[in-house]
Design a protein around this motif. Sequence first.
Motif, PDB file in Angstrom:
ATOM      1  N   VAL A 162      42.039  50.392  45.568  1.00 14.70           N
ATOM      2  CA  VAL A 162      42.178  48.938  45.698  1.00 14.70           C
ATOM      3  C   VAL A 162      43.626  48.487  45.584  1.00 14.70           C
ATOM      4  O   VAL A 162      44.012  47.454  46.148  1.00 14.70           O
ATOM      5  N   ASP A 163      44.436  49.260  44.865  1.00 14.13           N
ATOM      6  CA  ASP A 163      45.832  48.857  44.677  1.00 14.13           C
ATOM      7  C   ASP A 163      46.670  49.035  45.933  1.00 14.13           C
ATOM      8  O   ASP A 163      47.783  48.495  46.021  1.00 14.13           O
ATOM      9  N   ASP A 198      36.772  50.424  40.553  1.00  9.27           N
ATOM     10  CA  ASP A 198      37.805  49.412  40.368  1.00  9.27           C
ATOM     11  C   ASP A 198      37.527  48.275  41.349  1.00  9.27           C
ATOM     12  O   ASP A 198      37.009  48.497  42.443  1.00  9.27           O
ATOM     13  N   GLN A 199      37.905  47.072  40.962  1.00 12.91           N
ATOM     14  CA  GLN A 199      37.524  45.872  41.719  1.00 12.91           C
ATOM     15  C   GLN A 199      38.704  44.944  41.917  1.00 12.91           C
ATOM     16  O   GLN A 199      39.527  44.763  41.024  1.00 12.91           O
ATOM     17  N   ARG A 200      38.748  44.345  43.090  1.00 12.91           N
ATOM     18  CA  ARG A 200      39.584  43.170  43.329  1.00 12.91           C
ATOM     19  C   ARG A 200      38.788  42.199  44.199  1.00 12.91           C
ATOM     20  O   ARG A 200      38.065  42.637  45.102  1.00 12.91           O
ATOM     21  N   ASP A 211      41.619  37.332  38.484  1.00 10.60           N
ATOM     22  CA  ASP A 211      41.699  38.502  37.612  1.00 10.60           C
ATOM     23  C   ASP A 211      40.348  39.170  37.418  1.00 10.60           C
ATOM     24  O   ASP A 211      40.278  40.339  37.021  1.00 10.60           O
ATOM     25  N   SER A 212      39.280  38.428  37.671  1.00  9.16           N
ATOM     26  CA  SER A 212      37.935  38.992  37.518  1.00  9.16           C
ATOM     27  C   SER A 212      36.954  38.097  38.259  1.00  9.16           C
ATOM     28  O   SER A 212      37.183  36.893  38.394  1.00  9.16           O
ATOM     29  N   CYS A 213      35.865  38.702  38.726  1.00  7.59           N
ATOM     30  CA  CYS A 213      34.805  37.947  39.399  1.00  7.59           C
ATOM     31  C   CYS A 213      33.483  38.614  39.047  1.00  7.59           C
ATOM     32  O   CYS A 213      33.229  39.758  39.446  1.00  7.59           O
ATOM     33  N   PRO A 239      37.660  45.054  37.113  1.00 10.37           N
ATOM     34  CA  PRO A 239      38.614  44.149  37.738  1.00 10.37           C
ATOM     35  C   PRO A 239      39.922  44.174  36.951  1.00 10.37           C
ATOM     36  O   PRO A 239      39.978  44.755  35.849  1.00 10.37           O
ATOM     37  N   PRO A 240      40.991  43.564  37.458  1.00 11.81           N
ATOM     38  CA  PRO A 240      42.266  43.595  36.740  1.00 11.81           C
ATOM     39  C   PRO A 240      42.198  43.024  35.326  1.00 11.81           C
ATOM     40  O   PRO A 240      42.956  43.445  34.443  1.00 11.81           O
ATOM     41  N   GLY A 241      41.290  42.069  35.079  1.00  7.71           N
ATOM     42  CA  GLY A 241      41.265  41.393  33.786  1.00  7.71           C
ATOM     43  C   GLY A 241      40.497  42.090  32.684  1.00  7.71           C
ATOM     44  O   GLY A 241      40.517  41.616  31.537  1.00  7.71           O
TER      45      GLY A 241
END
Length: 276
Positions: A162-163, A198-200, A211-213, A239-241
């Motif tokens: 994802v990055d 991993d999530q975005r 940052d999150s969903c 997610p990132p958060g």
Amino acid sequence: MTVPFQKYHGTGNDFLIIHADEYVSDRGALAVRECDRENGVGADGILYLALEEKFRPPRVVMTLVQPDGSTAPMCGNGARCAAEWAMDRTDTDSVMIDTQSGTLRADRTDGVVTIEMGTPTFDPDDVPVRADDPVFEEEIDGLEVTMVNTGVPHAVAFVDDVDDVDLEAVAPPVRHGDAFPKGTNVTIASPDGDGGFDQRTYERGVEAETDSCGTGAVAIAVVARRLGRTDADPVEVRPPGGDLQVSFNDRGNATLTGPVEHEFDGEVTPESPAEL
């Protein structure tokens, strides 16, 4: 005149919470102004909550107004924040959340909040997406996506990392694609090798990556299980958060679990300076 708020976040997905009894003449305008991270308080939305303590467990009626002034029928992390807010005020560890997507139960255990997320659907009419059959791994506006509704629509794409994806570039054409009469959230996921992801997510209504969903985390888990990409339960989604867990009961309904934090309290002015 000012209106009090409480600021909460669930894995970085942050919200201003305003009691529904407070008079706000234009909720959409207030969200546009105060969700702005440069000129306002800064948030991914404003939650208007009405608490009904006579029920057991207590009930909370939740309305989410997004940074673009629109309303959303459901928000997983927002509902978990609403649950924490209500639990703090009723001295309970269980509440019912009334959303536009249905009534959901939330429970707090060992400092984390779990909320029911209902039954996800791939039905084109319910997503909605303009298609005769469910959309599984089809290219739409440059991204290979699977369409699912987990309270709100999500276009889910699996990628190697994802990055490595320029989400701000690839997501808007899908989010506003002709295939989606109500638009869609765009969620990308990459496997971690242990059945998690991993999530975005680029969120409709926020019109940016968050940052999150929570509904996006559930969408990843639902789609991954449907496509045979994982058999884990719970499915760890990052997610990132922060870290979220998605589980499934015997009826196939999903639950979302993660931490919630109360950040601070403050006040906002409902009318813009030009209106005063």
